[in-house]
Design a protein around this motif. Structure first.
Motif, PDB file in Angstrom:
ATOM      1  N   TYR A 121       0.853  -1.186   0.000  1.00 17.68           N
ATOM      2  CA  TYR A 121       0.000   0.000   0.000  1.00 17.68           C
ATOM      3  C   TYR A 121       0.892   1.240   0.000  1.00 17.68           C
ATOM      4  CZ  TYR A 121      -3.671  -3.281   1.324  1.00 17.68           C
ATOM      5  OH  TYR A 121      -4.548  -4.331   1.356  1.00 17.68           O
ATOM      6  N   PHE A 122       0.480   2.250  -0.743  1.00 12.49           N
ATOM      7  CA  PHE A 122       1.315   3.443  -0.836  1.00 12.49           C
ATOM      8  C   PHE A 122       0.533   4.745  -0.699  1.00 12.49           C
ATOM      9  CE2 PHE A 122      -0.114   2.225  -5.056  1.00 12.49           C
ATOM     10  CZ  PHE A 122      -0.550   3.411  -5.604  1.00 12.49           C
ATOM     11  N   GLN A 123      -0.768   4.722  -0.931  1.00 15.41           N
ATOM     12  CA  GLN A 123      -1.523   5.963  -0.998  1.00 15.41           C
ATOM     13  C   GLN A 123      -1.486   6.790   0.281  1.00 15.41           C
ATOM     14  OE1 GLN A 123      -5.351   4.703  -2.470  1.00 15.41           O
ATOM     15  NE2 GLN A 123      -4.621   4.522  -4.561  1.00 15.41           N
ATOM     16  N   PRO A 124      -1.581   6.191   1.476  1.00 15.41           N
ATOM     17  CA  PRO A 124      -1.594   7.035   2.676  1.00 15.41           C
ATOM     18  C   PRO A 124      -0.266   7.705   2.992  1.00 15.41           C
ATOM     19  CG  PRO A 124      -2.503   4.841   3.123  1.00 15.41           C
ATOM     20  CD  PRO A 124      -1.802   4.781   1.809  1.00 15.41           C
ATOM     21  N   PHE A 125       0.825   7.307   2.333  1.00  8.33           N
ATOM     22  CA  PHE A 125       2.152   7.709   2.775  1.00  8.33           C
ATOM     23  C   PHE A 125       2.732   8.910   2.035  1.00  8.33           C
ATOM     24  CE2 PHE A 125       1.846   3.041   3.548  1.00  8.33           C
ATOM     25  CZ  PHE A 125       1.758   3.119   4.930  1.00  8.33           C
ATOM     26  N   SER A 126       2.043   9.416   1.011  1.00  8.22           N
ATOM     27  CA  SER A 126       2.532  10.596   0.311  1.00  8.22           C
ATOM     28  C   SER A 126       2.440  11.808   1.228  1.00  8.22           C
ATOM     29  CB  SER A 126       1.709  10.848  -0.952  1.00  8.22           C
ATOM     30  OG  SER A 126       0.382  11.235  -0.614  1.00  8.22           O
ATOM     31  N   ALA A 127       3.221  12.839   0.931  1.00  5.75           N
ATOM     32  CA  ALA A 127       3.175  14.067   1.727  1.00  5.75           C
ATOM     33  C   ALA A 127       1.782  14.679   1.677  1.00  5.75           C
ATOM     34  CB  ALA A 127       4.219  15.055   1.220  1.00  5.75           C
ATOM     35  N   GLU A 128       1.167  14.624   0.504  1.00  6.42           N
ATOM     36  CA  GLU A 128      -0.172  15.183   0.350  1.00  6.42           C
ATOM     37  C   GLU A 128      -1.182  14.456   1.238  1.00  6.42           C
ATOM     38  OE1 GLU A 128      -2.531  16.726  -3.472  1.00  6.42           O
ATOM     39  OE2 GLU A 128      -2.312  14.545  -3.453  1.00  6.42           O
ATOM     40  N   MET A 129      -1.150  13.103   1.211  1.00  4.89           N
ATOM     41  CA  MET A 129      -2.122  12.347   1.987  1.00  4.89           C
ATOM     42  C   MET A 129      -1.818  12.400   3.479  1.00  4.89           C
ATOM     43  SD  MET A 129      -4.975  11.064   1.215  1.00  4.89           S
ATOM     44  CE  MET A 129      -4.759  10.870  -0.558  1.00  4.89           C
ATOM     45  N   GLN A 130      -0.559  12.512   3.834  1.00  7.77           N
ATOM     46  CA  GLN A 130      -0.228  12.704   5.241  1.00  7.77           C
ATOM     47  C   GLN A 130      -0.814  14.013   5.758  1.00  7.77           C
ATOM     48  OE1 GLN A 130       1.916  10.708   7.627  1.00  7.77           O
ATOM     49  NE2 GLN A 130       0.933   9.280   6.204  1.00  7.77           N
ATOM     50  N   GLY A 131      -0.843  15.032   4.880  1.00  2.00           N
ATOM     51  CA  GLY A 131      -1.484  16.289   5.245  1.00  2.00           C
ATOM     52  C   GLY A 131      -2.983  16.129   5.407  1.00  2.00           C
ATOM     53  N   VAL A 132      -3.596  15.332   4.528  1.00  6.04           N
ATOM     54  CA  VAL A 132      -5.036  15.065   4.619  1.00  6.04           C
ATOM     55  C   VAL A 132      -5.366  14.381   5.941  1.00  6.04           C
ATOM     56  CG1 VAL A 132      -6.892  13.613   3.687  1.00  6.04           C
ATOM     57  CG2 VAL A 132      -5.482  15.009   2.147  1.00  6.04           C
ATOM     58  N   ILE A 133      -4.600  13.346   6.277  1.00  3.22           N
ATOM     59  CA  ILE A 133      -4.849  12.600   7.515  1.00  3.22           C
ATOM     60  C   ILE A 133      -4.731  13.517   8.730  1.00  3.22           C
ATOM     61  CG2 ILE A 133      -3.965  10.746   8.988  1.00  3.22           C
ATOM     62  CD1 ILE A 133      -3.085   9.341   6.351  1.00  3.22           C
ATOM     63  N   THR A 279       4.558  15.162   6.096  1.00  5.30           N
ATOM     64  CA  THR A 279       5.892  14.623   5.814  1.00  5.30           C
ATOM     65  C   THR A 279       5.750  13.263   5.154  1.00  5.30           C
ATOM     66  OG1 THR A 279       6.819  15.758   7.736  1.00  5.30           O
ATOM     67  CG2 THR A 279       8.097  13.933   6.811  1.00  5.30           C
ATOM     68  N   GLU A 280       6.284  13.130   3.956  1.00  3.67           N
ATOM     69  CA  GLU A 280       6.189  11.861   3.229  1.00  3.67           C
ATOM     70  C   GLU A 280       6.840  10.742   4.031  1.00  3.67           C
ATOM     71  OE1 GLU A 280       7.313  10.001  -1.181  1.00  3.67           O
ATOM     72  OE2 GLU A 280       8.039  11.980  -0.582  1.00  3.67           O
ATOM     73  N   ARG A 281       6.193   9.562   4.026  1.00  2.00           N
ATOM     74  CA  ARG A 281       6.729   8.395   4.676  1.00  2.00           C
ATOM     75  C   ARG A 281       7.185   7.390   3.616  1.00  2.00           C
ATOM     76  NH1 ARG A 281       8.907   9.285   8.277  1.00  2.00           N
ATOM     77  NH2 ARG A 281       8.825   7.165   9.083  1.00  2.00           N
ATOM     78  N   PRO A 282       8.237   6.639   3.888  1.00  2.83           N
ATOM     79  CA  PRO A 282       8.691   5.653   2.899  1.00  2.83           C
ATOM     80  C   PRO A 282       7.649   4.574   2.672  1.00  2.83           C
ATOM     81  CG  PRO A 282       9.822   5.351   5.000  1.00  2.83           C
ATOM     82  CD  PRO A 282       9.053   6.625   5.109  1.00  2.83           C
ATOM     83  N   THR A 283       7.582   4.095   1.451  1.00  3.47           N
ATOM     84  CA  THR A 283       6.624   3.048   1.122  1.00  3.47           C
ATOM     85  C   THR A 283       7.239   2.049   0.156  1.00  3.47           C
ATOM     86  OG1 THR A 283       4.374   2.646   0.294  1.00  3.47           O
ATOM     87  CG2 THR A 283       5.637   4.355  -0.808  1.00  3.47           C
ATOM     88  N   ARG A 284       6.642   0.868   0.105  1.00  3.78           N
ATOM     89  CA  ARG A 284       7.069  -0.230  -0.764  1.00  3.78           C
ATOM     90  C   ARG A 284       8.565  -0.535  -0.589  1.00  3.78           C
ATOM     91  NH1 ARG A 284       3.599   1.606  -6.013  1.00  3.78           N
ATOM     92  NH2 ARG A 284       4.587   3.574  -5.471  1.00  3.78           N
ATOM     93  N   VAL A 285       9.353  -0.460  -1.663  1.00  5.91           N
ATOM     94  CA  VAL A 285      10.774  -0.814  -1.551  1.00  5.91           C
ATOM     95  C   VAL A 285      11.485   0.098  -0.555  1.00  5.91           C
ATOM     96  CG1 VAL A 285      12.971  -0.814  -2.790  1.00  5.91           C
ATOM     97  CG2 VAL A 285      10.964  -1.881  -3.823  1.00  5.91           C
TER      98      VAL A 285
END
Length: 333
Positions: A121-133, A279-285
């Motif tokens: 899963y990657f969608q929640p971890f972008s800087a944009e979505m972290q701001g939404v959360i 703040t973007e969080r690392p995702t996947r690899v």
């Protein structure tokens, strides 16, 4: 430098993950196991990795620091059961599993061996979505009432899964479902991350194009969250354009995206206001390498796993609701 082993290369995202590992300065692909020898050997040749048809031999290599599981959806558990006891971090392609029973077995092993496992899963971890959360959690929208999200593309109309190597996507015994299992799981995971646990669902999941007739290619579900929010979630392989937009509605304002601006909130009869990114969080690899390097907190890892496990329970309830044609409770796991 972390050495990564791939356990199966069945998933369509495998090539992207192999590329991501190989392009990093601090990681390398050293081994690949696959039960389809030609597929695994081809990838091994392309990325200068060792190929082996012996799963135990790859699992037990001393020079491997972490694993990426890209096997067919319904076959995740056997590979998780093989890899978790090594205590080495694991990145397993989504969904975690296709049944609650399998998820509970895997979680029991994770707890026993204290192994880090995260999903694709990657969608929640972008800087944009972290701001939404963060904005949703702040209470700025007021009393949350409803939300909606669509995750969809045109895979069926595009015949994306016609090849022999990807035909498992429309084999229910290997995929565990069609578009809703493939695309809906991302939407389910994102909504669960933003809005918390789901208590019950009502879903209609069907095949409308007839291109991959053995599985669903479109699904729509209503979720009732523990906090009272009701949400619409869609997953589809027959989406010909349009938006995937997330919308969250509260008593004070609504959160939604505007092209070119990102997410905004708007109150009645007022202009939209931009929200801050997080703040973007690392995702996947990147998340796997961060886990190997112990750069993630246990709190973050635990929350990540809880959402992935809940997503399995929500998905299982959705498919059950499609059969019963009524609201179904979500297992609390």
């Amino acid at each position: 430098m972390p050495n990564i082993a791939f356990l199966s290369t069945a998933h369509t995202h495998t090539k992207g993950f192999l590329k991501a590992v190989s392009e990093r300065d601090d990681s390398d692909v050293v081994a690949i196991w696959d039960d389809m020898e030609s597929r695994g050997q081809n990838f091994a040749n392309e990325y200068s990795a060792d190929f082996s048809a012996d799963l135990d031999a790859v699992i037990n290599r001393d020079d491997v620091d972490g694993f990426i599981i890209c096997v067919e959806n319904t076959r995740h558990l056997p590979l998780l059961e093989a890899a978790i006891p090594t205590k080495k971090p694991i990145f397993c392609e989504k969904p975690f599993t296709t049944t609650v029973d399998d998820a509970l077995k895997a979680v029991s092993l994770i707890k026993e061996h204290c192994t880090t496992v995260h999903m694709g899963y990657f969608q929640p971890f972008s800087a944009e979505m972290q701001g939404v959360i963060k904005h949703v959690n702040s209470g700025a929208l007021g009393n949350l009432t409803h939300a909606r999200y669509r995750n969809a593309h045109h895979a069926a109309y595009g015949h994306w899964f016609d090849s022999e190597e990807l035909a498992w996507f429309h084999n229910p015994e290997l995929a565990g479902g069609g578009a809703f299992m493939d695309m809906g799981t991302h939407a389910v995971h994102l909504m669960r991350t933003i809005l918390g646990p789901v208590t019950e669902v009502l879903a209609t999941i069907s095949n409308v194009a007839g291109i991959y007739p053995d599985v669903d290619d479109n699904g729509v579900a209503l979720f009732r969250f523990a906090n009272g929010v009701v949400a619409t979630v869609e997953g589809s392989w027959v989406q010909t354009g349009g938006q995937r937009a997330l919308e969250v509605v509260g008593s004070e304002a609504t959160l939604f995206p505007i092209e070119g601006r990102g997410f905004v909130t708007q109150k009645p009869r007022e202009a939209p206001e931009d929200i801050s990114t997080g703040t973007e969080r690392p995702t996947r690899v990147d998340r796997l390498v961060a886990a190997i390097n112990r750069e993630l907190t246990q709190e973050e890892l635990d929350a990540d796993l809880a959402c992935a496990v809940d997503a399995v329970a929500i998905m299982e309830a959705c498919y059950k609701s499609n059969e019963s044609k009524q609201w179904e409770s979500v297992a609390q796991v």
